[in-house]
Design a protein around this motif. Structure first.
Motif: not given
Length: 186
Positions: A70-96
């Motif tokens: 995946v590619q790391y995009l940015y974080h907003d507070g405790d949420i980190f946003c990533f993107m699948d470089p093949e499908s360009f689908e974005q998803f979030e992961l928690s700080n945990d």
């Protein structure tokens, strides 16, 4: 199936249907060729750490953990946003889930996520990362021996100890396992 002696540091195994990573490994050889393996295991679902002892004949199940780039995009507070470089689908992961990896995440960097049973359980960093020094104190003239260490703030906000000759704007290699300075990029 793993033998107890296959459980080196970093090995991912499955116990009672849960994935664990070996974080410490120790082996004791007993009389008549038997051995005992003592490990500390980190539960990759809830982060708890347990000690476990295995005897030489025990069988340990490997965990079915898939790796996803995946590619790391940015974080907003405790949420980190990533993107699948093949499908360009974005998803979030928690700080945990991101845990200690957050100190090394740089916008645009590619890394691997470990997935167990359709759920992201771990952010896998490369062994070494190159990061820019954004702030460090200037060295006192004449005090440039390599044994003198000083604090340096990196572009991700992480503060590490570096040799006195490192200055602001230098690119340094950091060991992601220990958080220690390795070398200056030439």
């Amino acid at each position: 199936m793993y033998q107890p002696t296959d459980l080196k540091k970093g090995t991912v195994c499955q116990i009672d249907g849960k994935p664990y990573r070996v974080i410490e490994y120790g082996q004791k050889v007993m009389g008549r060729g038997g051995s005992i393996v003592n490990v500390k295991l980190k539960n990759l679902l809830d982060g708890s750490v347990i000690p476990k002892t295995f005897k030489g004949q025990d069988k340990i199940e490997p965990a079915e953990v898939a790796s996803k780039t995946v590619q790391y995009l940015y974080h907003d507070g405790d949420i980190f946003c990533f993107m699948d470089p093949e499908s360009f689908e974005q998803f979030e992961l928690s700080n945990d889930v991101v845990d200690e990896a957050k100190d090394y995440l740089k916008e645009g960097c590619e890394l691997n996520l470990q997935v167990f049973d359709g759920r992201v359980i771990n952010v896998e960093l490369p062994k070494n990362l190159y990061l820019e020094v954004t702030y460090t104190e200037d060295v006192v003239k004449g005090d440039t021996t390599s044994s003198v260490l000083k604090d340096a703030t990196l572009e991700t906000g992480l503060v590490i100890k570096v040799p006195a000759f490192i200055k602001q704007g230098d690119i340094v290699s950091v060991d992601t396992a220990t958080g220690e300075y390795r070398e200056r990029k030439k």
